[in-house]
Design an enzyme around this catalytic site. Structure first.
Site: not given
Ligand code: C2O
Length: 605
Positions: A176, A199, A208, A341, A345, A362, A375
């Site tokens: 990632h 992203h 993802h 999303h 996080h 990230f 995800h």
């Molecule tokens: Cu690549 Cu939730 O991030």
């Protein structure tokens, strides 16, 4: 005490004994539980209105999750010579350590050196297995003890591998970081001077999806179970609106007690039974459980329906080879990426860690097993969005999207190149999701004030957009009157085009958690209005990106469908709408270069 009752529909799959038991229970969410918000001690008992959320589900809804097996046709081919899709480099040894401009560079627990081991010099083109077994990903909150044990055992095996093994816990986490913190550049497509970024564009969903695909197959291989599937965090359903308990449970059978899916870098105020906030902006709102759940469902409705009417709004903007991933003006984060999303996080990451490690940034997110489970539900949203069958709900069709590609190690340690076009059909990819009802389909927000004439009343005090000097700064609330392209649109007009509020050229500090909310004709100026109310059009949010050495403003855009919103607040005859942009966090250096309303034609499918 209020409780939400949902009957879960039977799963459509019978081949997986460990999940079938959970198929016909009724699950209850108790709203009695204290939230983890220490600012709101439970000194005053609150009167909670009972809210009956049981409902008949739209028939369409029953069809969701029927992935089934599709033909095994293999249409993997090399990119056409004319398109210039994004491609991860063949030579992964060219990966570089991300140069950091983290806000707090000295306190990192997880490093920025995220390059994979270079076991082969060139990736092979990946072909999907023919007639794969279908792995069924269970909803985490309903997973059986046997399943949880198996999942933990798989992660435990992954943790045992040496760090430099491509399947190790650390290498999986670093994938990632490499793809979003500047590890790779666009040399493969002729632009070594530009970074790769997955992203803030239409690469978000497919990248993802592939990442989880290999992660899942690796875990299955580690425990010798070719049917193994990762769980999904069902945060869009009231029974799943807290961190799944399995991530915090200590294993009673081991001394010292250990849990391979535990991560020490999480926000302790958001552990169960705290109810999540789908619009989390860095502070606990103190909303009671019933209101929080309603507002979360309405927020999902915005992200999956009204702000996801077309490919760009849902998938995000174009990003092709030659584009600067920080500043290309086509960049847009799709409704889900920018919404739940980012919020989850940040909600899971630990605010006491300098950069909100792990989930809040990230470069570190992949170190928390919750990342993959979060995800998985993001990925499920893509499937649901498609399966709704609403006109316009289609993946991008251009070669630049279809042939964009990434490089991963598969479960056999083969370096492989995979393409977006092969990620469209999860039946072909050999997995599906256990059924869970989608109550947000019935959670269309309700008007705070109808026919408020908020726009008409602001003429004279609020500037019309044509008189505003752009870019406007978001260091304070921005209010503008925006002219609509048409008023009193008929049913036929609405079947031909969506009315969309566009915010173009949003520039923000790429090293900050950024969020602002967008309101239309809100008489409260966005102060009291929640996502459960129609005037809340949606929000824009970004996680810190990192990976560049100088402080750099990033570019993005946002799109909010307002056809239904205007119906709900009975403002369809208004010539102007009043738009409020309300900064929530990290917006001090943020600006917007254009605000307008457009009619976007509906692609008939
Ligand atoms: Cu690549 Cu939730 O991030």
């Amino acid at each position: 005490m209020a409780s939400f009752s949902f009957s879960t529909l039977p799963t459509t799959f019978s081949g997986s004994p460990s999940f079938s038991k959970a198929s016909s229970h009724r699950f209850k969410v108790s709203c009695n539980a204290a939230s983890g918000d220490t600012n709101h001690p439970e000194t005053t008992p609150k009167l909670i209105t009972s809210l009956d959320m049981t409902h008949n589900v739209d028939r369409r809804n029953l069809l969701l999750g029927l992935g089934g097996l599709y033909g095994a046709a293999n249409f993997t081919s090399l990119p056409s010579a004319f398109a210039t899709p994004i491609a991860a480099p063949d030579n992964i040894a060219d990966c570089v350590t991300a140069s950091s401009n983290l806000q707090n560079p000295t306190d990192v627990v997880r490093g920025l050196a995220c390059c994979p081991p270079a076991l082969s010099s060139k990736p092979e083109i990946y072909t999907l297995p023919v007639n794969p077994v279908t792995r069924i990903r269970p909803a985490a909150q309903r997973a059986t003890p046997e399943y949880i044990e198996k999942y933990k055992a798989a992660i435990q095996e992954m943790r045992k591998l040496p760090d430099d093994h491509p399947h190790s816990f650390k290498q999986q986490a670093m994938i990632h970081c490499a793809y979003c913190n500047g590890g790779y550049n666009q040399e493969q497509s002729g632009h070594p001077e530009l970074q790769l970024q997955i992203h803030n564009s239409w690469l978000f969903f497919p990248f993802h999806r592939w990442y989880l695909y290999f992660y899942e197959r690796i875990l299955g291989k580690l425990i010798n179970d070719p049917t193994f599937a990762i769980p999904y965090w069902n945060w869009d359903h009231p029974t799943g609106m807290m961190l799944p308990a399995m991530f915090e449970d200590a294993d009673p059978d081991t001394t010292p007690k250990q849990n391979p899916i535990f991560d020490p870098y999480r926000d302790v105020t958001h552990l169960p039974p705290a109810i999540l906030d789908a619009e989390y902006a860095g502070a606990n709102t103190g909303a009671d459980c019933v209101n929080q759940i309603s507002s979360n469902l309405a927020s999902m409705y915005r992200q999956m329906i009204t702000n996801a009417t077309d490919t760009t709004s849902f998938f995000g903007g174009e990003f092709v080879s030659g584009d600067n991933p920080l500043q290309a003006d086509t960049l847009i984060a799709g409704s889900i990426e920018s919404g739940i999303h980012t919020a989850m996080h940040r909600w899971v990451g630990n605010p006491r860690m300098a950069n909100n490690e792990d989930m809040g940034n990230f470069y570190s997110a992949g170190y928390d097993p919750v990342f993959y489970v979060h995800h998985a539900n993001i990925d499920r949203m893509w499937k649901i969005w498609k399966d709704l069958g609403i006109p316009g709900h289609v993946e991008p069709t251009s070669d630049d999207w279809n042939n964009a590609s990434y490089v991963f190690y598969d479960e056999n340690e083969r370096l492989v190149r995979v393409f977006n076009k092969d990620s469209i059909d999860i039946g072909r990819m050999g997995y599906d999701y256990e059924r869970s009802s989608v109550p947000w389909l019935q959670s269309r927000p309700v008007a705070h004030a109808k026919r408020s004439k908020a726009a008409a009343q602001s003429v004279g005090t609020v500037k019309k957009v044509e008189d505003v000097e752009f870019p406007v700064k978001l260091d304070q609330v921005v209010k503008v009157l925006v002219k609509r392209p048409a008023t009193n649109r008929t049913k036929e007009d609405k079947e031909k085009a969506h009315e969309i509020l566009l915010l173009n050229g949003i520039k923000f500090d790429g090293e900050k958690f950024v969020k602002f909310d967008v309101f239309v004709n809100d008489v409260d100026d966005g102060i009291e209005t929640t996502a459960a109310e129609s005037e809340f059009a949606g929000s824009f949010a970004q996680l810190p990106h990192g990976g560049h050495s100088e402080k750099m403003l990033m570019t993005s855009g946002a799109r909010f469908g307002i056809t239904e919103l205007l119906e709900d607040i009975e403002a369809e005859d208004d010539e102007y709408v009043l738009v409020n942009l309300v900064p929530k966090i990290g917006c001090d250096d943020a600006t917007v270069s254009e605000i307008k309303i457009e009619l976007v034609p509906i692609v008939q499918t």
